[in-house]
Write a protein that holds these residues in place. Structure first.
Motif, PDB file in Angstrom:
ATOM      1  N   LEU A   1     -16.756  -0.016   1.027  1.00 47.74           N
ATOM      2  CA  LEU A   1     -15.310   0.126   0.789  1.00 47.74           C
ATOM      3  C   LEU A   1     -14.899  -0.569  -0.499  1.00 47.74           C
ATOM      4  CD1 LEU A   1     -12.821   1.526   1.994  1.00 47.74           C
ATOM      5  CD2 LEU A   1     -12.275  -0.633   3.123  1.00 47.74           C
ATOM      6  N   ARG A   2     -14.898  -1.893  -0.516  1.00 45.20           N
ATOM      7  CA  ARG A   2     -14.716  -2.683  -1.734  1.00 45.20           C
ATOM      8  C   ARG A   2     -15.495  -3.968  -1.524  1.00 45.20           C
ATOM      9  NH1 ARG A   2      -9.820  -1.466   0.084  1.00 45.20           N
ATOM     10  NH2 ARG A   2      -9.630  -3.564   0.948  1.00 45.20           N
TER      11      ARG A   2
ATOM     12  N   MET B   1     -14.779  -5.889   3.831  1.00 43.46           N
ATOM     13  CA  MET B   1     -15.136  -5.932   5.252  1.00 43.46           C
ATOM     14  C   MET B   1     -15.303  -7.388   5.706  1.00 43.46           C
ATOM     15  SD  MET B   1     -15.349  -2.675   5.471  1.00 43.46           S
ATOM     16  CE  MET B   1     -16.408  -1.794   6.561  1.00 43.46           C
TER      17      MET B   1
ATOM     18  N   GLN C   1     -12.311  -9.273   6.833  1.00 43.50           N
ATOM     19  CA  GLN C   1     -11.773  -8.972   8.167  1.00 43.50           C
ATOM     20  C   GLN C   1     -12.643  -9.543   9.280  1.00 43.50           C
ATOM     21  OE1 GLN C   1      -8.837  -7.676   8.298  1.00 43.50           O
ATOM     22  NE2 GLN C   1      -8.764  -7.268   6.112  1.00 43.50           N
TER      23      GLN C   1
ATOM     24  N   GLU D   1      -9.786 -10.890  -1.162  1.00 38.58           N
ATOM     25  CA  GLU D   1      -9.496  -9.866  -0.148  1.00 38.58           C
ATOM     26  C   GLU D   1      -8.775 -10.453   1.070  1.00 38.58           C
ATOM     27  OE1 GLU D   1      -9.786  -6.560   0.274  1.00 38.58           O
ATOM     28  OE2 GLU D   1     -10.706  -5.994  -1.628  1.00 38.58           O
TER      29      GLU D   1
ATOM     30  N   GLY E   1      -4.853 -11.849  -6.748  1.00 43.40           N
ATOM     31  CA  GLY E   1      -5.569 -10.942  -7.642  1.00 43.40           C
ATOM     32  C   GLY E   1      -6.684 -10.184  -6.943  1.00 43.40           C
ATOM     33  N   ALA E   2      -7.518  -9.539  -7.761  1.00 41.25           N
ATOM     34  CA  ALA E   2      -8.623  -8.738  -7.231  1.00 41.25           C
ATOM     35  C   ALA E   2      -9.740  -8.718  -8.252  1.00 41.25           C
ATOM     36  CB  ALA E   2      -8.149  -7.314  -6.939  1.00 41.25           C
TER      37      ALA E   2
ATOM     38  N   MET F   1     -12.500  -6.345  -9.869  1.00 44.73           N
ATOM     39  CA  MET F   1     -12.786  -4.922 -10.010  1.00 44.73           C
ATOM     40  C   MET F   1     -14.125  -4.713 -10.683  1.00 44.73           C
ATOM     41  SD  MET F   1      -9.055  -3.687 -11.091  1.00 44.73           S
ATOM     42  CE  MET F   1      -9.735  -2.055 -11.077  1.00 44.73           C
ATOM     43  N   ARG F   2     -14.564  -3.456 -10.721  1.00 43.46           N
ATOM     44  CA  ARG F   2     -15.797  -3.096 -11.409  1.00 43.46           C
ATOM     45  C   ARG F   2     -15.782  -3.640 -12.837  1.00 43.46           C
ATOM     46  NH1 ARG F   2     -19.773   0.180  -9.615  1.00 43.46           N
ATOM     47  NH2 ARG F   2     -19.418  -1.336  -7.999  1.00 43.46           N
TER      48      ARG F   2
ATOM     49  N   ALA G   1     -15.862  -4.071 -16.669  1.00 49.11           N
ATOM     50  CA  ALA G   1     -15.320  -3.111 -17.636  1.00 49.11           C
ATOM     51  C   ALA G   1     -16.438  -2.294 -18.280  1.00 49.11           C
ATOM     52  CB  ALA G   1     -14.509  -3.846 -18.693  1.00 49.11           C
TER      53      ALA G   1
ATOM     54  N   ILE H   1     -19.079  -1.285 -16.836  1.00 43.90           N
ATOM     55  CA  ILE H   1     -19.736  -0.520 -15.750  1.00 43.90           C
ATOM     56  C   ILE H   1     -21.010  -1.174 -15.243  1.00 43.90           C
ATOM     57  CG2 ILE H   1     -20.888   1.677 -15.165  1.00 43.90           C
ATOM     58  CD1 ILE H   1     -17.978   2.054 -15.272  1.00 43.90           C
TER      59      ILE H   1
ATOM     60  N   ASN I   1     -14.582  -8.313 -12.688  1.00 43.65           N
ATOM     61  CA  ASN I   1     -13.502  -8.062 -13.635  1.00 43.65           C
ATOM     62  C   ASN I   1     -12.182  -8.460 -12.979  1.00 43.65           C
ATOM     63  OD1 ASN I   1     -11.602  -6.857 -15.278  1.00 43.65           O
ATOM     64  ND2 ASN I   1     -12.594  -4.852 -15.321  1.00 43.65           N
TER      65      ASN I   1
ATOM     66  N   PHE J   1      -8.517  -9.082 -12.029  1.00 45.14           N
ATOM     67  CA  PHE J   1      -7.245  -8.420 -12.291  1.00 45.14           C
ATOM     68  C   PHE J   1      -6.138  -9.092 -11.493  1.00 45.14           C
ATOM     69  CE2 PHE J   1      -3.801  -5.634 -11.123  1.00 45.14           C
ATOM     70  CZ  PHE J   1      -3.455  -5.044 -12.325  1.00 45.14           C
TER      71      PHE J   1
END
Lengths: 76, 220
Positions: free
Chosen positions: B58-59, B63, B66, B95, B101-102, B104-105, B107, B109, B147, B149
């Protein structure tokens, strides 16, 4: 009953995967692609009594990270 | 000081972190499985380790955030216990909402696995008190989703409140304002992408991460 959840990055959030796909399409010689944004499609097979509010709760709690993502629910 | 390390299915830096905790505190940490609903009594410091919890499905970290044990970790954080999230652990902490914030992938790749230069952005916190403000250190990173954000208001707040604990001294993954690690509002939760536990003993060839663990060990 089925529902589809579309999870997409918010506007303004950089999408490195979309960018890479865009470059790959250009590399393959496809012209006229202005931008690519990649997202997720999550299909839910649901009991009939699951409410819209409950699906929305699923999205907010787990399926999408609302810091960076939007979601849209579509009942099928 | 009593410590614990959380273990998720897919964690792979849990034992490295346990070794670093033990070396600093002289006591073996409790290894706490993700299904536990409470932490052992009297834990002062909780490590959320790196790895690929739940296969990054998922990200990254979604998971794990939770899982039952994270409720206990959040309660402990509210009570002022120290929580250190490294790499996947940082992703888990964002999460769960313990940090803003978060991640991310990257930049570029690609998965980035190498030593990177960091600048210490806060030397007053419980985690960074044995570094100098502005000190340059080298710590390895190994991540695909590092990354950082956050919206501009959040970034301004982090900067204004001195909550950027570490910043990349070079371009690594596209992180906003080169953020490598941040503190929560109360300063008892730190999330960072670089791996100080991989730079904590002579055999690693680099001990720049050791000051973080010794600072924590000195607290209790």
């Amino acid at each position: 009953m089925k529902a589809r959840v579309f999870v997409t990055l918010k506007n303004g959030v950089l999408d490195p995967q979309g960018k890479a796909i865009h470059h790959a399409l250009e590399g393959l010689g496809f012209n006229g692609v202005n931008d690519v944004r990649a997202g997720k499609l999550i299909e839910l097979d649901l009991a009939d009594d699951v409410t819209d509010a409950s699906i929305e709760e699923m999205c907010k709690k787990l399926l999408a990270n609302t810091v960076i993502e939007n979601f849209r629910i579509e009942r099928v | 000081m009593k410590t614990a390390v959380i273990v998720f299915p897919g964690s792979n830096c849990d034992r490295d972190l346990a070794v670093a905790f033990e070396a600093a505190t002289g006591t073996k940490p409790a290894m706490v499985w993700h299904r536990e609903t409470s932490l052992p009594d009297g834990i002062d410091l909780i490590g959320v380790p790196g790895g690929f919890s739940y296969g990054d499905y998922l990200r990254s970290g979604a998971m794990a955030a939770q899982s039952p044990v994270m409720k206990a970790v959040a309660e402990a954080a509210d009570q002022g216990r120290y929580v250190l999230g490294i790499c996947n652990g940082f992703q888990v902490l964002t999460e769960t909402g313990l940090l803003p914030g978060a991640l991310m992938r990257n930049a570029g790749i690609k998965f980035v696995s190498r030593d990177v230069g960091l600048t210490v952005g806060n030397s007053q916190s419980a985690f960074t008190s044995r570094y100098e403000m502005g000190q340059s250190i080298t710590i390895p990173v190994a991540h695909h989703d590092g990354n950082y954000f956050a919206d501009d208001a959040t970034l301004e707040r982090l900067e204004g409140e001195g909550r950027v604990a570490f910043r990349y001294a070079e371009e690594v993954n596209g992180s906003a304002r080169n953020i490598a690690g941040i503190l929560n509002e109360s300063g008892n939760v730190l999330g960072m992408m670089p791996h100080p536990e991989r730079a904590a003993e002579e055999a690693h060839g680099n001990v720049d991460g050791r000051a973080l663990f010794s600072a924590l060990a000195g607290l209790a």
